[in-house]
Write an enzyme that holds these catalytic residues in place. Sequence first.
Site, PDB file in Angstrom:
ATOM      1  N   PHE A 110     -71.778 -38.893  33.890  1.00  0.00           N
ATOM      2  CA  PHE A 110     -73.044 -37.950  34.451  1.00  0.00           C
ATOM      3  C   PHE A 110     -72.417 -36.456  34.983  1.00  0.00           C
ATOM      4  CE2 PHE A 110     -72.404 -38.464  38.877  1.00  0.00           C
ATOM      5  CZ  PHE A 110     -73.253 -37.444  39.484  1.00  0.00           C
ATOM      6  N   LYS A 111     -71.385 -36.353  35.110  1.00  0.00           N
ATOM      7  CA  LYS A 111     -70.912 -35.012  35.905  1.00  0.00           C
ATOM      8  C   LYS A 111     -71.073 -34.040  34.833  1.00  0.00           C
ATOM      9  CE  LYS A 111     -68.707 -36.830  39.376  1.00  0.00           C
ATOM     10  NZ  LYS A 111     -68.838 -38.338  39.297  1.00  0.00           N
TER      11      LYS A 111
END
Length: 477
Positions: A110-111
């Site tokens: 998700f970064k």
Amino acid sequence: MDYFSTRGATERVSSAEAILKGLASDGGLFVPASFPQMTLPEIEALRDLSYEERAVHILRLYLTDYTEEELKGCVSRAYGHTFDDVRRAPVRAVGDLEVLELWHGPTSAFKDMALQLLPQLMSTARAKTGEQDTILILVATSGDTGKAALDGFADAEGIRIMVFYPDGGVSPVQRLQMVTQEGANVSVVAVRGNFDDAQRGVKEIFGDTAMAKELAALHTKLSSANSICCLLADGKIEAGDPVNFTVPTGNFGNILAGYYAKRMGLPVGKLVCASNANNVLTDFLQTGIYDRQRDFYQTMSPSMDILVSSNLERLLYHLAEDTRQVAAWMQELTTVGKYNASSLLPALRENFWAAFADDRATEEEIRAVYERTEYTLDTHTAVAYRAAEDYRRETGDARPMVVLSTASPYKFGASVLHALGEDTAQMDEFAQMECLHARSKMEIPVRLAALRTAVVLHEGVCEKDGMHAAVLSFAEA
Ligand SMILES: *Cc1c(COP(=O)(O)O)cnc(C)c1O
């Protein structure tokens, strides 16, 4: 919109300056001076827009010194061609819960939602502020931020990036992703210590004025990209009905974005904070006492193996609205290892709920959800899925629940396969990918499959107290 430090440094800066600096001069984090408000009709209108259009809508409320054209350019370069799903962050029903998949970006975690965009915003900020020096980004990573930042910043004009990861503290695929990173402006170093050691080392370097002088002589300024709070909270919004969110949490960036969305007017019910055996946040949200003096566990959800959760400082500020108090708590955390913020307990309880799952519970959850729904959770998402079920069972709150899914199961293949009952002893990472493909029926992310033939370019290792020297020698090179 101005930004200032959670610890009270007097300077107020524009968003472009805050983005370039990363950390405030007193060691605090930048927070916006207010929360822009959106009405329900305005929020509902976002539903018909593309992810990129929504992102521009929300970003322009915070980044008021960027033009709409600049924001559109940044957003389309960030998300336009690098994600493998046109919706960017699709929501999928899994059992009784909704799973929001935040891992369709280039590094499968998700970064990417934040770190594909940040380099674009930073390059634009450099041009806007007339910055001439090279910006050196220092990152301490528990595994996913490092690769996401490297991928976003590789070969960015006027910017260099150095990533420190805990030696032996990341998954084999995470390590391979980082040590094979190409680009003339990147460096990757393993630190003999855990994530907290690496994060502390980076923070110390930021606070070191002698070091800043040496770097200035090299026309270099430091900046950071640590779990930058991603403001693109994107949920399945029902017309005005509150929705609960469960977030697998480490540095508190993702869940803080949910809190920001709530403060802006999004109908958010409870934010459930899910932790692994490193359950310092579970204890904090239940008691108001933050105590990092406890054993550190290496778990199968390594991106959450954190005892000092840095973005929590922003929440403390927003709830207490007292920078002197925040500075005092942070001081106590450094000197004593503990602080008591129980004065905030009513506000914490109103907004948050917390639970944790150790490795055994995480494995059980992966297997149970797979058997029930045929959906394969990664280890971090499994921690969250379990906490969401705990929340429903213990509170009886049956409102819609969105579980944030933060990584592709392919990044943690061995642990996921083990949970599904496979013996991986004879499999390398790539045999594991094939096996997981057969079990999960999910596509293998192209970029992960390509690691098989990627060349290892970064084999540096340093001691905990060697990080300073490593940064200087990279800046000189
Ligand atoms: C970073 C990360 C988390 C934790 O997110 P924070 O914003 O640091 O709380 C959870 N899961 C994965 C897979 C991550 O990479």
